[in-house]
Scaffold this active site. Structure first.
Site, mmCIF file in Angstrom:
data_model
loop_
_atom_site.group_PDB
_atom_site.id
_atom_site.type_symbol
_atom_site.label_atom_id
_atom_site.label_comp_id
_atom_site.label_asym_id
_atom_site.label_seq_id
_atom_site.Cartn_x
_atom_site.Cartn_y
_atom_site.Cartn_z
ATOM 1 N N CYS A 7 -36.896 37.020 -11.661
ATOM 2 C CA CYS A 7 -38.331 37.102 -11.927
ATOM 3 C C CYS A 7 -39.148 37.148 -10.663
ATOM 4 C CB CYS A 7 -38.815 35.887 -12.721
ATOM 5 S SG CYS A 7 -37.946 35.595 -14.248
ATOM 6 N N GLY A 33 -38.007 42.187 -11.630
ATOM 7 C CA GLY A 33 -37.816 42.103 -13.076
ATOM 8 C C GLY A 33 -38.565 43.206 -13.789
ATOM 9 N N ASN A 107 -39.981 31.559 -11.689
ATOM 10 C CA ASN A 107 -38.886 32.330 -11.117
ATOM 11 C C ASN A 107 -37.782 31.348 -10.757
ATOM 12 O OD1 ASN A 107 -38.272 33.883 -7.883
ATOM 13 N ND2 ASN A 107 -37.129 34.112 -9.769
ATOM 14 N N GLY A 108 -36.605 31.551 -11.338
ATOM 15 C CA GLY A 108 -35.497 30.643 -11.063
ATOM 16 C C GLY A 108 -34.745 30.371 -12.336
ATOM 17 N N TYR A 247 -29.799 41.635 -1.035
ATOM 18 C CA TYR A 247 -30.102 42.659 -2.036
ATOM 19 C C TYR A 247 -31.460 42.534 -2.713
ATOM 20 C CZ TYR A 247 -30.142 44.949 -6.611
ATOM 21 O OH TYR A 247 -30.500 45.680 -7.702
HETATM 22 P P1 AMP Z 1 -21.253 47.305 -9.819
HETATM 23 O O1 AMP Z 1 -20.944 48.653 -10.316
HETATM 24 O O2 AMP Z 1 -21.333 46.331 -10.949
HETATM 25 O O3 AMP Z 1 -20.321 46.873 -8.744
HETATM 26 O O4 AMP Z 1 -22.738 47.350 -9.205
HETATM 27 C C1 AMP Z 1 -22.968 47.286 -7.849
HETATM 28 C C2 AMP Z 1 -24.399 47.664 -7.585
HETATM 29 O O5 AMP Z 1 -25.275 46.746 -8.243
HETATM 30 C C3 AMP Z 1 -24.741 47.621 -6.102
HETATM 31 O O6 AMP Z 1 -25.294 48.881 -5.762
HETATM 32 C C4 AMP Z 1 -25.780 46.540 -5.952
HETATM 33 O O7 AMP Z 1 -26.822 46.964 -5.124
HETATM 34 C C5 AMP Z 1 -26.282 46.310 -7.353
HETATM 35 N N1 AMP Z 1 -26.541 44.879 -7.646
HETATM 36 C C6 AMP Z 1 -25.942 43.799 -7.131
HETATM 37 N N2 AMP Z 1 -26.418 42.660 -7.673
HETATM 38 C C7 AMP Z 1 -27.360 43.027 -8.561
HETATM 39 C C8 AMP Z 1 -28.227 42.317 -9.435
HETATM 40 N N3 AMP Z 1 -28.202 40.999 -9.511
HETATM 41 N N4 AMP Z 1 -29.084 43.027 -10.194
HETATM 42 C C9 AMP Z 1 -29.093 44.370 -10.148
HETATM 43 N N5 AMP Z 1 -28.304 45.088 -9.338
HETATM 44 C C10 AMP Z 1 -27.437 44.448 -8.554
#
Ligand code: AMP
Length: 451
Positions: A7, A33, A107-108, A247
């Site tokens: 969030c 979000g 947020n949290g 990220y």
């Molecule tokens: P995956 O295919 O599940 O390994 O997705 C990896 C991708 O998801 C990477 O490009 C990350 O930048 C992104 N990512 C990592 N953590 C999150 C998150 N919590 N929410 C959304 N995207 C994420």
């Protein structure tokens, strides 16, 4: 276990453009979000609110903003994983209780609260949503303490977890950050009026100024008498979320006292120092891998190129609630630049691998476009543990890093080589002393044990 929310919160006190600024602030925090958005405003007597499902630009029409009367407001953007995309879970939550009006944006994620929720229900509390924030609201409303700030303190002494809160009453704007400091929260000002926001990028858009971070454990109260701070009981340690730097936060934000963009470039440089591989081009997975790829390319002295082109007209693929859509989404979102990739040895940079499904498709796509070699480089260590403090992550079973070693993941992805950043490298690049950051998603060392 409650919902895993990602969030963003925003608030402004005593400005004629309160609702407009909040709307703009939420736009800047949209990456935190995309499931729902809401604003509550006050003219000092009444509350005015508008909430909806979807993105900020779709939730608010000009007439909705006009109806958000008054000189103070808070807003919230939310995303949750658990599939229940419903308006009743949208925030801020606004209520009327014995001391007047109260709205809370959170947020949290609170941890170990099932018992608290049961107790409240046994004592007659009625819940209208599934979110942990509503527990806080009940604890504030049922507290016997005389003032709202005392009640907030009383409520927070009964819960544990990650919370950066924007709270509005008919007379005050209140910002709270949990004593561990998990999630960010900053104080700024716009034309002399105090502003609070999850990230500094929200201040930029409204021509606001950055003042300082809300400190871990601080309760900042803004009212007609000015501003004052109180402090919650200190936590045994600090636990600022390292993944915000990797990220989650926007690259143009300053976070925990450091620029996110520069930190991510440094993550890339460090990665190049640790696992250099001869190659012709370095390409990012856009947008999440861009700053780290720039850092990597600079350090490795290999040209940086756009080998994948991103369509900006689809949402984040990860963010889709259903698995089937997520798979299709990768193709929708990213397209290979064939002219560039043909016959080349390619280093591909992304910030993290979660399930591995995106990376696998990306490697496949780059190879199919004619690349000679594909070397995956990840600017963080393997994600091995779910987050319980406000970042949406799947269960351990679904985390590829929890179930396979690096050589096995490399085979699964179909890359020639795969290397992750080391834990030491991560902490060094973030400027962390290791004691004050939470790295549980990479280490399993949870600062607050989760039942
Ligand atoms: P995956 O295919 O599940 O390994 O997705 C990896 C991708 O998801 C990477 O490009 C990350 O930048 C992104 N990512 C990592 N953590 C999150 C998150 N919590 N929410 C959304 N995207 C994420």
């Amino acid at each position: 276990m409650g919902f895993h929310d990602e969030c963003g919160v925003f608030g402004v006190y005593d400005h004629p453009e309160a609702a407009n600024f909040t709307y703009l602030g939420l736009h800047s925090l949209q990456h935190r979000g995309q499931e729902s958005a809401g604003i509550v405003a006050t003219d000092g007597t009444s509350f005015f609110q508008h909430k909806g499902m979807g993105r900020v630009g779709d939730v608010f029409r000009p007439e909705d903003i006009k109806d958000l009367k008054g000189r103070s407001a808070i807003g919230h953007v939310r995303y949750s994983t658990s599939g229940k995309s419903t308006l009743k879970n949208a925030q801020p939550i606004a209520i009327e209780y014995s001391l007047g009006k109260l709205a809370v944006g959170h947020n949290g994620n609170l941890v170990n609260i099932d018992k608290k929720r049961r107790e409240l229900v046994e004592h007659g509390s009625i819940f209208t949503s599934e979110i942990d924030t509503e527990i806080l609201v009940h604890l504030i409303a049922t507290s016997r303490k005389p003032t709202v700030v005392d009640r907030i303190r009383d409520a927070l002494s009964q819960v544990n977890g990650a919370y950066s809160l924007a709270i509005l009453t008919d007379k005050q704007l209140i910002a709270v950050r949990d004593p561990y400091g998990f999630r960010p929260l900053v104080l700024g000002s716009v034309q002399g009026s105090p502003v609070i926001a999850s990230e500094t990028c929200a201040l930029e858009l409204i021509d606001g100024e950055y003042v300082r971070e809300i400190e871990p454990g601080e309760i900042l109260v803004v009212d007609s008498k000015g501003m004052h701070s109180e402090h919650l009981e200190p936590a045994p340690r600090l636990a600022k979320c390292i993944f915000e730097h990797v990220y989650f936060a926007r690259p143009d934000s300053h976070l925990f006292g450091r620029g996110v963009y520069e930190t991510r470039k440094e993550l890339g440089r460090q990665l190049a120092r640790e696992s250099h591989v001869p190659a012709d081009v370095v390409i990012p997975v856009p947008d999440s891998g861009v700053p780290a790829a720039l850092g990597y390319a600079g350090e490795a002295k290999i040209p940086y190129e756009m080998g994948l082109v991103r369509s900006h007209y689809v949402g984040r693929t990860f963010i889709e609630p259903r698995q089937s859509i997520r798979h299709f989404g990768v193709r929708l979102k990213l397209s290979p630049n064939r002219d560039l990739l043909q016959g080349r040895r390619v280093v591909v940079i992304d910030d993290s691998i979660v399930r591995g499904t995106t990376s696998r498709k990306i490697v496949n796509m780059i190879r199919a476009a004619g690349a000679k070699e594909v070397h995956m480089r990840i600017s963080s260590p393997p994600t091995t543990h779910p987050c319980f403090y406000g970042i949406d992550t799947p269960t351990r079973e679904e985390l590829i890093g929890a179930n396979m070693g690096t050589p096995e993941i490399n085979r699964y992805l179909g890359s020639d080589t795969l290397a992750y950043l080391s834990m030491e490298g991560l902490h060094r690049a973030v400027g962390s002393d290791r004691k004050s950051f939470c790295d549980a998603c990479f280490s399993g060392a949870y600062p607050i044990p989760v039942e």
